[in-house]
Design a protein around this motif. Structure first.
Motif, PDB file in Angstrom:
ATOM      1  N   ALA A   1      -6.557 -23.888 -36.882  1.00  0.00           N
ATOM      2  CA  ALA A   1      -6.040 -25.176 -36.927  1.00  0.00           C
ATOM      3  C   ALA A   1      -6.568 -25.773 -38.257  1.00  0.00           C
ATOM      4  N   VAL A   2      -7.935 -25.470 -38.258  1.00  0.00           N
ATOM      5  CA  VAL A   2      -8.487 -26.066 -39.665  1.00  0.00           C
ATOM      6  C   VAL A   2      -8.207 -25.461 -40.897  1.00  0.00           C
ATOM      7  N   PHE A   3      -8.000 -24.052 -40.981  1.00  0.00           N
ATOM      8  CA  PHE A   3      -7.525 -23.448 -42.139  1.00  0.00           C
ATOM      9  C   PHE A   3      -5.888 -23.809 -42.381  1.00  0.00           C
ATOM     10  N   VAL A   4      -5.139 -23.961 -41.290  1.00  0.00           N
ATOM     11  CA  VAL A   4      -3.743 -24.484 -41.631  1.00  0.00           C
ATOM     12  C   VAL A   4      -3.809 -25.974 -42.134  1.00  0.00           C
ATOM     13  N   ALA A   5      -4.572 -26.608 -41.645  1.00  0.00           N
ATOM     14  CA  ALA A   5      -4.675 -28.216 -42.090  1.00  0.00           C
ATOM     15  C   ALA A   5      -5.461 -28.375 -43.569  1.00  0.00           C
ATOM     16  N   ALA A   6      -6.130 -27.426 -43.897  1.00  0.00           N
ATOM     17  CA  ALA A   6      -6.830 -27.221 -45.415  1.00  0.00           C
ATOM     18  C   ALA A   6      -5.545 -26.989 -46.174  1.00  0.00           C
ATOM     19  N   ILE A   7      -5.042 -25.858 -45.771  1.00  0.00           N
ATOM     20  CA  ILE A   7      -3.736 -25.587 -46.949  1.00  0.00           C
ATOM     21  C   ILE A   7      -2.830 -26.729 -46.774  1.00  0.00           C
ATOM     22  N   ALA A   8      -2.326 -27.110 -45.752  1.00  0.00           N
ATOM     23  CA  ALA A   8      -1.482 -28.430 -45.936  1.00  0.00           C
ATOM     24  C   ALA A   8      -2.100 -29.397 -46.868  1.00  0.00           C
ATOM     25  N   ASP A   9      -3.339 -29.724 -46.687  1.00  0.00           N
ATOM     26  CA  ASP A   9      -4.159 -30.532 -47.643  1.00  0.00           C
ATOM     27  C   ASP A   9      -4.191 -30.514 -49.111  1.00  0.00           C
ATOM     28  N   VAL A  10      -4.274 -28.994 -49.585  1.00  0.00           N
ATOM     29  CA  VAL A  10      -4.213 -28.713 -50.596  1.00  0.00           C
ATOM     30  C   VAL A  10      -2.780 -28.843 -51.381  1.00  0.00           C
ATOM     31  N   ARG A  11      -1.873 -28.494 -50.488  1.00  0.00           N
ATOM     32  CA  ARG A  11      -0.303 -28.517 -50.978  1.00  0.00           C
ATOM     33  C   ARG A  11      -0.018 -30.044 -51.081  1.00  0.00           C
ATOM     34  N   ALA A  12      -0.434 -30.758 -50.198  1.00  0.00           N
ATOM     35  CA  ALA A  12      -0.003 -32.326 -50.382  1.00  0.00           C
ATOM     36  C   ALA A  12      -0.708 -32.847 -51.855  1.00  0.00           C
ATOM     37  N   GLN A  13      -2.007 -32.233 -51.996  1.00  0.00           N
ATOM     38  CA  GLN A  13      -2.551 -32.985 -53.125  1.00  0.00           C
ATOM     39  C   GLN A  13      -1.760 -32.086 -54.356  1.00  0.00           C
ATOM     40  N   ASP A  14      -1.611 -30.806 -54.247  1.00  0.00           N
ATOM     41  CA  ASP A  14      -0.797 -30.284 -55.545  1.00  0.00           C
ATOM     42  C   ASP A  14       0.589 -30.967 -55.608  1.00  0.00           C
ATOM     43  N   GLU A  15       1.313 -31.308 -54.594  1.00  0.00           N
ATOM     44  CA  GLU A  15       2.445 -32.214 -54.725  1.00  0.00           C
ATOM     45  C   GLU A  15       2.311 -33.498 -55.475  1.00  0.00           C
ATOM     46  N   MET A  16       0.943 -34.012 -55.164  1.00  0.00           N
ATOM     47  CA  MET A  16       0.894 -35.560 -55.571  1.00  0.00           C
ATOM     48  C   MET A  16       0.816 -35.429 -57.472  1.00  0.00           C
ATOM     49  N   LYS A  17       0.402 -34.254 -57.927  1.00  0.00           N
ATOM     50  CA  LYS A  17       0.235 -33.876 -59.271  1.00  0.00           C
ATOM     51  C   LYS A  17       1.550 -34.422 -59.902  1.00  0.00           C
ATOM     52  N   TYR A  18       2.774 -34.042 -59.308  1.00  0.00           N
ATOM     53  CA  TYR A  18       4.105 -33.893 -59.890  1.00  0.00           C
ATOM     54  C   TYR A  18       4.749 -35.268 -59.785  1.00  0.00           C
ATOM     55  N   PRO A  19       5.622 -35.568 -60.948  1.00  0.00           N
ATOM     56  CA  PRO A  19       6.518 -36.706 -60.965  1.00  0.00           C
ATOM     57  C   PRO A  19       7.506 -36.573 -59.759  1.00  0.00           C
ATOM     58  N   ASP A  20       8.097 -37.657 -59.455  1.00  0.00           N
ATOM     59  CA  ASP A  20       9.151 -37.797 -58.397  1.00  0.00           C
ATOM     60  C   ASP A  20      10.465 -37.733 -59.233  1.00  0.00           C
ATOM     61  N   TRP A  21      11.074 -36.473 -59.385  1.00  0.00           N
ATOM     62  CA  TRP A  21      12.215 -36.271 -59.967  1.00  0.00           C
ATOM     63  C   TRP A  21      13.282 -35.985 -58.954  1.00  0.00           C
ATOM     64  N   SER A  22      13.293 -36.428 -57.784  1.00  0.00           N
ATOM     65  CA  SER A  22      14.161 -36.097 -56.367  1.00  0.00           C
ATOM     66  C   SER A  22      15.187 -36.948 -56.861  1.00  0.00           C
ATOM     67  N   GLY A  23      16.191 -36.232 -55.817  1.00  0.00           N
ATOM     68  CA  GLY A  23      17.642 -36.917 -55.857  1.00  0.00           C
ATOM     69  C   GLY A  23      18.672 -36.290 -56.888  1.00  0.00           C
ATOM     70  N   GLN A  24      19.710 -36.794 -57.096  1.00  0.00           N
ATOM     71  CA  GLN A  24      20.761 -36.252 -57.945  1.00  0.00           C
ATOM     72  C   GLN A  24      20.832 -36.917 -59.192  1.00  0.00           C
ATOM     73  N   TRP A  25      20.924 -36.139 -60.336  1.00  0.00           N
ATOM     74  CA  TRP A  25      20.967 -36.782 -61.589  1.00  0.00           C
ATOM     75  C   TRP A  25      22.226 -36.589 -62.279  1.00  0.00           C
ATOM     76  N   LEU A  26      22.857 -37.699 -62.764  1.00  0.00           N
ATOM     77  CA  LEU A  26      24.157 -37.469 -63.559  1.00  0.00           C
ATOM     78  C   LEU A  26      24.035 -37.961 -64.918  1.00  0.00           C
TER      79      LEU A  26
END
Length: 275
Positions: free
Chosen positions: A14-39
């Motif tokens: 559980a600790v290992f999975v939580a650590a991976i999830a935390d790293v992924r969340a921090q990784d995602e926070m590095k990137y801009p929000d370009w979500s959605g549809q662009w026209l």
């Protein structure tokens, strides 16, 4: 003892999975929000600030200006000109970024995907790799990108991309504005959100090509739709254009070939016997 060991293993997992999830969340926070549809916000022309065709004032070499003029002349009498899109050829780069139909970004640490409603996806590798030694050319080309944090807030805000190894035929726009047949095109992009409006995306595109006397830079602007509706769009579906040799014909509703321009000769029937 077995029970206590099982509990310990479960806690560690559980600790290992939580650590991976935390790293992924921090990784995602590095990137801009370009979500959605662009026209696209402009027309279908390459430089959105200028009209189609000659109005683009493309910096073509004399040889490729002549090819362009021939394309315009053929289109003026109903032909397809120098644009292969009528037969469902992919538009390729850099024309993909005219975004005739909507696009979407999927960002991850090693690759950025650009998905289009009616074209192949682009893969922009951001893992620090070098150019491949023997790549297979594609219409979208091979793209390597690098992220930058220009405002110092510990979050990336600019993606710079270089694309090479494209194949053809390709044009800048539907008028047949040509790229060189040697397919040595290099496309450089600088993509970022507007500083005053997070629902506007800018893509500054510089094309270096042997059909041009100098690099050609344009800036595309896209608007975000946060609640998109995606459609299925396939060029080959219900396409009535038929390419035979170097000619483009049209298939009538009753299944017969029709000319697309005045005085067009029928296709060569040398392999058919006369009856």
């Amino acid at each position: 003892m077995f029970y206590r060991n099982s509990i310990g293993a479960a806690v560690l997992a559980a600790v290992f999975v939580a650590a991976i999830a935390d790293v992924r969340a921090q990784d995602e926070m590095k990137y801009p929000d370009w979500s959605g549809q662009w026209l696209r916000t402009g027309g279908i022309q390459w430089d959105p600030t200028k009209p189609l065709g000659r109005g683009q004032q493309a910096p073509l070499t004399p040889e490729y200006q002549a090819i362009f003029e021939a394309s315009l002349a053929d289109q003026a009498v109903g032909g397809a000109g120098n644009d292969a899109r009528y037969s469902c050829f992919p538009v390729g780069m850099p024309r993909l970024m005219s975004v005739i139909f909507p696009m979407e970004f999927i960002l991850s640490p090693k690759i950025a995907y650009v998905l289009f409603e009616n074209n192949m996806p682009r893969r922009i590798y951001t893992d620090g790799r070098s150019w491949p030694s023997d790549p297979e050319p594609t219409f979208a080309g091979y793209s390597i990108g690098k992220w930058f944090d220009e405002d110092g807030d510990s979050r990336f805000d600019v993606l710079e991309v270089e694309t090479r190894y494209m194949k053809g035929p390709r044009t800048f726009e539907g008028t047949g504005l040509p790229l060189h047949k040697d397919n040595q095109t290099v496309v450089k992009e600088r993509i970022h959100l507007d500083k005053s409006n997070a629902d506007v995306l800018h893509d500054q595109i510089t094309t270096i090509d042997n059909a041009l006397i100098l690099p050609w830079t344009v800036t595309k602007k896209f608007r975000r739709e946060r609640k998109p509706s995606w459609l299925e769009n396939d060029c080959s579906e219900d396409n009535h254009h038929v390419a035979i040799g170097k000619e483009n014909y049209f298939l009538s509703a009753d299944g017969y070939l029709m000319p697309t321009k005045k005085g067009q000769m029928p296709p060569d029937l040398r392999y058919f016997s006369n009856r």
